[in-house]
Design an enzyme around this catalytic site. Structure first.
Site, PDB file in Angstrom:
ATOM      1  N   LYS A 258     -52.959  -3.362 -12.426  1.00  0.00           N
ATOM      2  CA  LYS A 258     -53.347  -3.785 -13.776  1.00  0.00           C
ATOM      3  C   LYS A 258     -52.153  -3.937 -14.703  1.00  0.00           C
ATOM      4  O   LYS A 258     -52.148  -4.791 -15.576  1.00  0.00           O
ATOM      5  CB  LYS A 258     -54.370  -2.809 -14.384  1.00  0.00           C
TER       6      LYS A 258
ATOM      7  N   LYS B 232     -64.424 -12.318  -3.802  1.00  0.00           N
ATOM      8  CA  LYS B 232     -65.491 -11.393  -4.190  1.00  0.00           C
ATOM      9  C   LYS B 232     -66.307 -11.986  -5.350  1.00  0.00           C
ATOM     10  O   LYS B 232     -65.746 -12.607  -6.248  1.00  0.00           O
ATOM     11  CB  LYS B 232     -64.781 -10.101  -4.635  1.00  0.00           C
TER      12      LYS B 232
ATOM     13  N   LYS C  11     -67.437 -10.899 -12.191  1.00  0.00           N
ATOM     14  CA  LYS C  11     -67.720 -11.416 -13.532  1.00  0.00           C
ATOM     15  C   LYS C  11     -66.527 -12.192 -14.079  1.00  0.00           C
ATOM     16  O   LYS C  11     -66.669 -12.966 -15.011  1.00  0.00           O
ATOM     17  CB  LYS C  11     -68.102 -10.290 -14.483  1.00  0.00           C
TER      18      LYS C  11
HETATM   19  P1  ADP Z   1     -66.215  -7.112 -11.310  1.00  0.00           P
HETATM   20  O1  ADP Z   1     -65.437  -7.414 -10.053  1.00  0.00           O
HETATM   21  O2  ADP Z   1     -67.327  -8.079 -11.512  1.00  0.00           O
HETATM   22  O3  ADP Z   1     -65.292  -6.991 -12.501  1.00  0.00           O
HETATM   23  P2  ADP Z   1     -66.300  -4.233 -11.402  1.00  0.00           P
HETATM   24  O4  ADP Z   1     -64.917  -4.142 -10.867  1.00  0.00           O
HETATM   25  O5  ADP Z   1     -66.544  -3.906 -12.834  1.00  0.00           O
HETATM   26  O6  ADP Z   1     -66.888  -5.700 -11.086  1.00  0.00           O
HETATM   27  O7  ADP Z   1     -67.225  -3.314 -10.474  1.00  0.00           O
HETATM   28  C1  ADP Z   1     -68.248  -2.473 -10.892  1.00  0.00           C
HETATM   29  C2  ADP Z   1     -68.900  -1.900  -9.646  1.00  0.00           C
HETATM   30  O8  ADP Z   1     -69.547  -2.926  -8.868  1.00  0.00           O
HETATM   31  C3  ADP Z   1     -67.929  -1.215  -8.679  1.00  0.00           C
HETATM   32  O9  ADP Z   1     -68.560  -0.087  -8.134  1.00  0.00           O
HETATM   33  C4  ADP Z   1     -67.682  -2.261  -7.602  1.00  0.00           C
HETATM   34  O10 ADP Z   1     -67.367  -1.658  -6.362  1.00  0.00           O
HETATM   35  C5  ADP Z   1     -69.018  -2.996  -7.549  1.00  0.00           C
HETATM   36  N1  ADP Z   1     -68.825  -4.423  -7.204  1.00  0.00           N
HETATM   37  C6  ADP Z   1     -68.248  -5.347  -8.008  1.00  0.00           C
HETATM   38  N2  ADP Z   1     -68.255  -6.567  -7.424  1.00  0.00           N
HETATM   39  C7  ADP Z   1     -68.851  -6.404  -6.213  1.00  0.00           C
HETATM   40  C8  ADP Z   1     -69.148  -7.300  -5.132  1.00  0.00           C
HETATM   41  N3  ADP Z   1     -68.857  -8.584  -5.203  1.00  0.00           N
HETATM   42  N4  ADP Z   1     -69.769  -6.789  -4.040  1.00  0.00           N
HETATM   43  C9  ADP Z   1     -70.073  -5.476  -3.981  1.00  0.00           C
HETATM   44  N5  ADP Z   1     -69.820  -4.588  -4.948  1.00  0.00           N
HETATM   45  C10 ADP Z   1     -69.213  -5.031  -6.072  1.00  0.00           C
END
Ligand code: ADP
Ligand code: TRP
Length: 335
Positions: A114, A197, A200
């Site tokens: 980060k 992946k 958001k």
């Molecule tokens: P993003 O990648 O959308 O910013 P976050 O990093 O805020 O999501 O993740 C919040 C939670 O959701 C974490 O526990 C993460 O492991 C899970 N998560 C996020 N994206 C995925 C995905 N594509 N598949 C499975 N789990 C996910």
């Protein structure tokens, strides 16, 4: 068992968050025994470690809480709150900053990722982020922490901090928390690119299914999802080189509660012309009720706020004796 987990309130939740994290939380809550306790919180203090818009943070916190409630977190069985409302997190964090070492934090991969090349310009909070996370866990003497693979290192650090604190101050205050990385939690990929992946932060809204999407939008996103012209094979192994196809089968299996092999056993030989409508129907049937509950909750944000305040009061009561013991251990005057 005392189960605790947190999620940053950074905006709308998607299918990846639901299948990869939140559904595990709901399952844990549903499996709790009478003596167990589940705590889930919105990590709004952690959100301050990067640039934020205050109005967005306030709105996201309520929206994410509403999403968790809509997805099945039940305040009668689990404690749901936002971190900043329980001052024990920040207070214990400061105490534990005397225990955590610069060298430990310097090794954290999330910090390195980060902060990137601009370490001098990163906030101090981004560096000490894992200490606050340790405080989140240790304030409740949590024993089990459901997290994604990427958070295991932070849990390891929480264990190191707990061990050093217990040793330095000759107390047996903090039990060592176990990370729970669910083997069932699937990794959901983008609908536009099977190697990325679902996230958001993807600029294309068509890449993800948001939990707030209406039925038509869900159907449309699945219809337009990237695929290939081949029919579905009989085994997952044959999908190795077909990332988009594999992802849709993974999503179907996660939503239906089947193993991917069972899904393929039914659809083998059929093309996406048949598979996509079946997946769309399943997605609408599973996600529609969550979205409807979410929409209702968002119509009464004040009520969601009240639920968070109630959760915070219960969380405060659970954390208070531990915080008091930590203060006592380090020699702070507590009256
Ligand atoms: P993003 O990648 O959308 O910013 P976050 O990093 O805020 O999501 O993740 C919040 C939670 O959701 C974490 O526990 C993460 O492991 C899970 N998560 C996020 N994206 C995925 C995905 N594509 N598949 C499975 N789990 C996910
Ligand atoms: N850092 C976690 C994440 O980004 C969120 C989090 C904050 C957390 N405090 C926590 C998770 C305590 C588990 C326990 O996903």
């Amino acid at each position: 068992m005392r189960v605790l987990s947190g999620i940053q309130p950074t905006g709308n939740l998607h299918l990846g968050n639901y299948l990869g994290a939140i559904r595990q939380w709901v399952a844990m809550q549903d499996a709790m025994g009478a003596d167990d306790q589940c705590l889930f919180f919105l990590a709004d203090l952690h959100a301050l470690t990067v640039a934020i818009d205050p109005a967005d943070l306030a709105a996201s916190t309520i929206e994410m809480a509403a999403t968790l409630l809509a997805a099945g977190i039940d305040p009668a069985r689990a404690i749901l709150f936002n971190q900043s409302r329980v001052s024990a997190h920040a207070e214990l964090c400061w105490i534990l900053q005397g225990t955590a070492r610069m060298g430990w934090l310097n090794r954290m991969t999330q910090w390195k990722d980060k902060a990137g090349k601009n370490r001098e310009g990163a906030s101090v909070g981004l560096f000490t982020y894992p200490v606050l996370q340790a405080a989140d866990v240790l304030a409740y003497q949590a024993t089990h922490v459901p997290v994604g693979e990427d958070q295991k290192q932070h849990l390891e650090l929480a264990r190191d901090i707990a061990t050093k604190f217990n040793t330095d101050f000759a107390v047996e205050l903090f039990p060592l928390p176990e990370p729970l990385v669910s083997a069932e939690a699937p990794r959901i990929m983008s609908l536009r690119d099977g190697t990325a992946k679902m996230s958001k932060s993807d600029p294309s809204d068509m890449s993800r299914i948001n939990l707030i999407d209406d039925d038509d939008l869900i159907v449309q996103k699945i219809r337009k999802a990237k695929t290939d012209p081949e029919p579905l094979p009989a085994t997952m192994a044959e999908l190795e080189a077909r990332a988009e196809a594999r992802n849709l089968v993974t999503i179907y299996a996660a939503l239906s509660g089947e193993a991917p092999a069972e899904v393929l056993a039914r659809f083998a030989g059929q093309g996406f012309g048949a598979f996509k409508p079946a997946l769309a129907e399943l997605a609408v049937a599973t996600l529609g009720p969550i979205r409807d509950r979410l929409t209702r909750l968002l119509d009464d944000r004040a009520e969601v706020g009240r639920q968070l305040a109630e959760g915070a009061a219960r969380a405060h009561a659970l954390a208070a004796p531990t915080l008091r013991a930590a203060k006592q251990a380090v020699g702070l005057q507590i009256g």
